[in-house]
Write a protein that holds these residues in place. Structure first.
Motif, PDB file in Angstrom:
ATOM      1  N   ASP B  32      -1.461   0.330  10.399  1.00 47.12           N
ATOM      2  CA  ASP B  32       0.182  -0.205  10.456  1.00 47.12           C
ATOM      3  C   ASP B  32       0.682   0.042   9.110  1.00 47.12           C
ATOM      4  OD1 ASP B  32      -0.296  -1.216  12.841  1.00 47.12           O
ATOM      5  OD2 ASP B  32      -0.709  -3.373  12.060  1.00 47.12           O
ATOM      6  N   TYR B  33       0.120  -0.058   8.114  1.00 46.40           N
ATOM      7  CA  TYR B  33       0.858   0.264   6.802  1.00 46.40           C
ATOM      8  C   TYR B  33       0.425   1.647   6.079  1.00 46.40           C
ATOM      9  CZ  TYR B  33       2.780  -4.392   7.153  1.00 46.40           C
ATOM     10  OH  TYR B  33       3.526  -5.694   7.328  1.00 46.40           O
ATOM     11  N   ALA B  34       0.120   2.425   6.842  1.00 45.64           N
ATOM     12  CA  ALA B  34      -0.242   3.836   6.243  1.00 45.64           C
ATOM     13  C   ALA B  34       1.126   4.729   5.896  1.00 45.64           C
ATOM     14  CB  ALA B  34      -0.703   4.587   7.483  1.00 45.64           C
ATOM     15  N   ASN B  35       0.728   5.473   5.000  1.00 51.19           N
ATOM     16  CA  ASN B  35       2.127   6.274   4.417  1.00 51.19           C
ATOM     17  C   ASN B  35       1.683   7.699   4.843  1.00 51.19           C
ATOM     18  OD1 ASN B  35       4.486   7.195   3.029  1.00 51.19           O
ATOM     19  ND2 ASN B  35       3.841   6.252   1.344  1.00 51.19           N
ATOM     20  N   MET B  36       2.583   8.649   4.243  1.00 48.54           N
ATOM     21  CA  MET B  36       2.060   9.861   4.666  1.00 48.54           C
ATOM     22  C   MET B  36       0.406  10.267   4.335  1.00 48.54           C
ATOM     23  SD  MET B  36       5.441  11.338   5.258  1.00 48.54           S
ATOM     24  CE  MET B  36       5.713  13.053   4.325  1.00 48.54           C
ATOM     25  N   VAL B  37       0.332   9.949   2.955  1.00 50.59           N
ATOM     26  CA  VAL B  37      -1.075  10.163   2.849  1.00 50.59           C
ATOM     27  C   VAL B  37      -1.617   8.922   2.159  1.00 50.59           C
ATOM     28  CG1 VAL B  37      -2.682  11.417   0.989  1.00 50.59           C
ATOM     29  CG2 VAL B  37      -0.648  12.695   1.877  1.00 50.59           C
ATOM     30  N   GLY B  38      -2.502   8.223   2.796  1.00 52.85           N
ATOM     31  CA  GLY B  38      -3.105   7.058   2.190  1.00 52.85           C
ATOM     32  C   GLY B  38      -2.040   5.853   2.578  1.00 52.85           C
ATOM     33  N   PRO B  39      -2.351   4.705   2.178  1.00 57.31           N
ATOM     34  CA  PRO B  39      -1.395   3.587   2.451  1.00 57.31           C
ATOM     35  C   PRO B  39      -0.298   3.663   1.381  1.00 57.31           C
ATOM     36  CG  PRO B  39      -3.664   2.786   1.174  1.00 57.31           C
ATOM     37  CD  PRO B  39      -3.751   4.344   1.318  1.00 57.31           C
ATOM     38  N   PHE B  40       0.660   2.802   2.226  1.00 60.02           N
ATOM     39  CA  PHE B  40       1.873   2.265   1.316  1.00 60.02           C
ATOM     40  C   PHE B  40       1.692   1.899   0.190  1.00 60.02           C
ATOM     41  CE2 PHE B  40       5.130  -1.314   1.730  1.00 60.02           C
ATOM     42  CZ  PHE B  40       5.813  -0.714   0.777  1.00 60.02           C
ATOM     43  N   GLY B  41       2.199   2.173  -0.908  1.00 57.78           N
ATOM     44  CA  GLY B  41       1.709   1.751  -2.297  1.00 57.78           C
ATOM     45  C   GLY B  41       1.978   0.151  -2.408  1.00 57.78           C
ATOM     46  N   GLY B  42       3.118  -0.149  -1.584  1.00 57.75           N
ATOM     47  CA  GLY B  42       3.635  -1.524  -1.771  1.00 57.75           C
ATOM     48  C   GLY B  42       2.269  -2.506  -1.247  1.00 57.75           C
ATOM     49  N   ILE B  43       1.932  -2.047  -0.149  1.00 59.16           N
ATOM     50  CA  ILE B  43       0.814  -2.792   0.607  1.00 59.16           C
ATOM     51  C   ILE B  43      -0.455  -2.840  -0.459  1.00 59.16           C
ATOM     52  CG2 ILE B  43      -0.558  -1.289   1.997  1.00 59.16           C
ATOM     53  CD1 ILE B  43       0.680  -4.361   3.264  1.00 59.16           C
ATOM     54  N   THR B  44      -0.630  -1.790  -1.176  1.00 61.72           N
ATOM     55  CA  THR B  44      -1.766  -1.971  -2.149  1.00 61.72           C
ATOM     56  C   THR B  44      -1.701  -2.888  -3.194  1.00 61.72           C
ATOM     57  OG1 THR B  44      -2.340   0.290  -1.616  1.00 61.72           O
ATOM     58  CG2 THR B  44      -3.262  -0.562  -3.646  1.00 61.72           C
ATOM     59  N   ALA B  45      -0.390  -2.761  -3.777  1.00 58.42           N
ATOM     60  CA  ALA B  45       0.270  -3.695  -4.897  1.00 58.42           C
ATOM     61  C   ALA B  45       0.189  -5.106  -4.401  1.00 58.42           C
ATOM     62  CB  ALA B  45       1.711  -3.325  -5.222  1.00 58.42           C
ATOM     63  N   ALA B  46       0.585  -5.476  -3.203  1.00 56.42           N
ATOM     64  CA  ALA B  46       0.601  -6.732  -2.536  1.00 56.42           C
ATOM     65  C   ALA B  46      -1.020  -7.330  -2.518  1.00 56.42           C
ATOM     66  CB  ALA B  46       1.087  -6.620  -1.254  1.00 56.42           C
ATOM     67  N   THR B  47      -1.920  -6.142  -2.080  1.00 62.05           N
ATOM     68  CA  THR B  47      -3.203  -6.781  -2.132  1.00 62.05           C
ATOM     69  C   THR B  47      -3.819  -7.190  -3.359  1.00 62.05           C
ATOM     70  OG1 THR B  47      -3.396  -5.096  -0.087  1.00 62.05           O
ATOM     71  CG2 THR B  47      -5.607  -6.103  -1.149  1.00 62.05           C
ATOM     72  N   LEU B  48      -3.616  -6.364  -4.519  1.00 65.19           N
ATOM     73  CA  LEU B  48      -3.894  -6.863  -5.504  1.00 65.19           C
ATOM     74  C   LEU B  48      -3.455  -8.145  -6.244  1.00 65.19           C
ATOM     75  CD1 LEU B  48      -3.576  -3.240  -7.051  1.00 65.19           C
ATOM     76  CD2 LEU B  48      -5.643  -4.235  -7.190  1.00 65.19           C
ATOM     77  N   VAL B  49      -2.405  -8.395  -5.862  1.00 70.28           N
ATOM     78  CA  VAL B  49      -1.641  -9.862  -5.982  1.00 70.28           C
ATOM     79  C   VAL B  49      -2.473 -10.830  -5.461  1.00 70.28           C
ATOM     80  CG1 VAL B  49       0.313 -11.289  -5.605  1.00 70.28           C
ATOM     81  CG2 VAL B  49       0.725  -9.108  -6.556  1.00 70.28           C
ATOM     82  N   ARG B  50      -2.906 -10.512  -4.027  1.00 70.60           N
ATOM     83  CA  ARG B  50      -3.508 -11.341  -3.117  1.00 70.60           C
ATOM     84  C   ARG B  50      -5.027 -11.651  -4.022  1.00 70.60           C
ATOM     85  NH1 ARG B  50      -2.495 -12.974   2.167  1.00 70.60           N
ATOM     86  NH2 ARG B  50      -0.327 -13.586   1.813  1.00 70.60           N
ATOM     87  N   ALA B  51      -5.612 -10.568  -4.502  1.00 67.10           N
ATOM     88  CA  ALA B  51      -7.030 -10.670  -5.078  1.00 67.10           C
ATOM     89  C   ALA B  51      -7.207 -11.786  -6.036  1.00 67.10           C
ATOM     90  CB  ALA B  51      -7.306  -9.423  -5.617  1.00 67.10           C
ATOM     91  N   VAL B  52      -5.843 -11.721  -6.964  1.00 66.58           N
ATOM     92  CA  VAL B  52      -5.762 -12.769  -8.143  1.00 66.58           C
ATOM     93  C   VAL B  52      -5.710 -14.008  -7.423  1.00 66.58           C
ATOM     94  CG1 VAL B  52      -4.480 -13.423 -10.061  1.00 66.58           C
ATOM     95  CG2 VAL B  52      -4.911 -10.984  -9.780  1.00 66.58           C
ATOM     96  N   GLN B  53      -4.612 -14.265  -6.288  1.00 66.22           N
ATOM     97  CA  GLN B  53      -4.421 -15.505  -5.912  1.00 66.22           C
ATOM     98  C   GLN B  53      -5.403 -16.160  -5.309  1.00 66.22           C
ATOM     99  OE1 GLN B  53      -0.863 -14.231  -3.437  1.00 66.22           O
ATOM    100  NE2 GLN B  53       0.407 -15.473  -4.428  1.00 66.22           N
TER     101      GLN B  53
END
Lengths: 273, 273
Positions: B32-53
């Motif tokens: 659902d959050y795929a970009n042209m190549v790999g995932p949307f950068g924003g979803i990767t960034a959000a997932t990193l925030v989630r890891a800390v949370q």
């Protein structure tokens, strides 16, 4: 047989690192670049750039740098660990930690890389300001040691004096150069990206407890563009966007001769008021 | 006995992490959050925030985040390692790495912390724009999967269409919200800080090879301020400062209800042209 020659400029002495093998570098804080508490953040950031530059695996020149000021750096020796996390064809990602007695004081990530010619465009232009020679030098009180290594000529938004009052905006614009003069390089430009005192001082018209939490620098100039600057003054301009609940951000631009944008820098700053 | 319930919103499914002990978290890319190549950068960034949370040692909420896109993220599983490098009284510094099969794809640093009431001031104000309801939704071509999860209403600087030509500046301003609607939180705000397509597309009037190298977000809103936003649209505005030699920077602001500045974000982007 080679002899070790001490760096002739206080900046070079402050950022000097002794390679200790395996990505480790030994450094020492410099009294010349001391701030109110610990070293000037800009000199720490510059020293981290130097660590990568001295690393045998380094690819190209700095593209970006983020420095997180995690805790105080005490006067004395420190160690920097620099690790190339990933090397691509034209970019290289670094992770860095500055420790003292095994305790992390500063973390950083950096992207280095090679550049190639592409379409280019400047979307912002250097502010219209008087030449450096027609602006009086001065600005920082004498007790801030690091500032004595910079010739600063404030065009607007000088550091508050005792009789200062609140200021309607937080913009400072100044000509800045190393003193004694020194040719511009990536380390020096990195340090200059942090010469902008905390914007809350200007808005509130007074000194307050404040310190950079995290600093990010984007390098727009390559090594050739920096060399063209030689030791000319750089025009810096910085301002905040929002202050609240103990923190504010500030963004800055650093301009060179002929109005070339050398770097943009952003930071989040802690304050108490 | 508890049952595992799959997250009901595609955003929550995309950033879902399974704690794997010792600061490790297992995740999986989302189609659902795929970009042209790999995932949307924003979803990767959000997932990193989630890891800390989700980390048991976490102190407070995000103050800043820097994500370095070191290499491509392949469709499939990934692991995030989150390490609290230093914990102070009111701030905590994190180092993160996202790996696939032991290869680092993304690095990050984050500062979390607690906030307290202080003097506050907004130095910039929300752009004067029409209400979201009076701006037509749309903008991204359908083949960019991640964009289908955002309702975007461009006030200016929409993504180029086939017949587009060069644009005099690189500013885009848009109302953005998750679709289906979802209450705003730190992870969602982090993802939204990267919804601004590469500014070079707008300037050049065409799609080009381009990708974020490093992204920094400063969070101005605390959890209470985010909760007040509920699922209302956020106003985002972004622009570049300098393009050249394969890279450009772009800076953005994200505004909420009542013109409150929720976050500022900056990135350095690679391009080929």
């Amino acid at each position: 047989m080679s002899e070790t020659v001490a760096p002739s400029h206080p900046f070079d002495a402050a950022v000097e690192l002794i390679p200790a093998g395996d990505g480790l570098f030994a450094g020492h804080t410099s009294a010349d670049y001391a701030n109110m508490v610990g070293p000037f953040g800009g000199i720490t950031a510059a020293t981290l750039v130097r660590a990568v530059q001295q690393h045998p695996d380094r690819l190209g020149d700095p593209l970006s740098l983020t420095v997180n000021f995690a805790g105080p750096v005490a006067d004395g020796p420190f160690e920097i660990a620099a690790r190339a996390v990933r090397t691509n064809r034209s970019t290289q990602h670094w992770a860095l930690e500055l420790t003292q007695d095994g305790v992390v004081a500063t973390t950083a990530t950096a992207v280095f890389g090679t550049r190639r010619d592409t379409w280019s465009s400047d979307e912002i232009t250097i502010p219209a300001v008087p030449d450096p020679d027609s602006v009086a030098p001065g600005g920082f009180p004498d007790f801030i040691a690091w500032a004595r290594n910079y010739e600063m000529r404030f065009v607007e938004g000088g550091i508050p004096k005792l009789e200062s009052v609140e200021h309607p905006d937080s913009t400072s614009t100044l000509w800045v150069r190393d003193t004694p003069a020194r040719p511009l390089d990536f380390a020096a430009l990195t340090a200059m990206s942090d010469v902008f005192f905390p914007r809350v001082f200007l808005r509130r018209g007074k000194f307050l407890p404040a310190g950079t939490v995290t600093l990010t620098v984007y390098f727009h100039a390559d090594a050739a563009a920096l060399a063209e600057q030689a030791d000319a003054a750089v025009l810096g301009s910085a301002r905040a966007q929002r202050f609240g609940k103990g923190y504010f951000d500030q963004s800055a631009e650093l301009w060179g001769r002929d109005g070339v944008l050398l770097a943009t820098a952003h930071q989040l700053v802690y304050f108490k008021d």
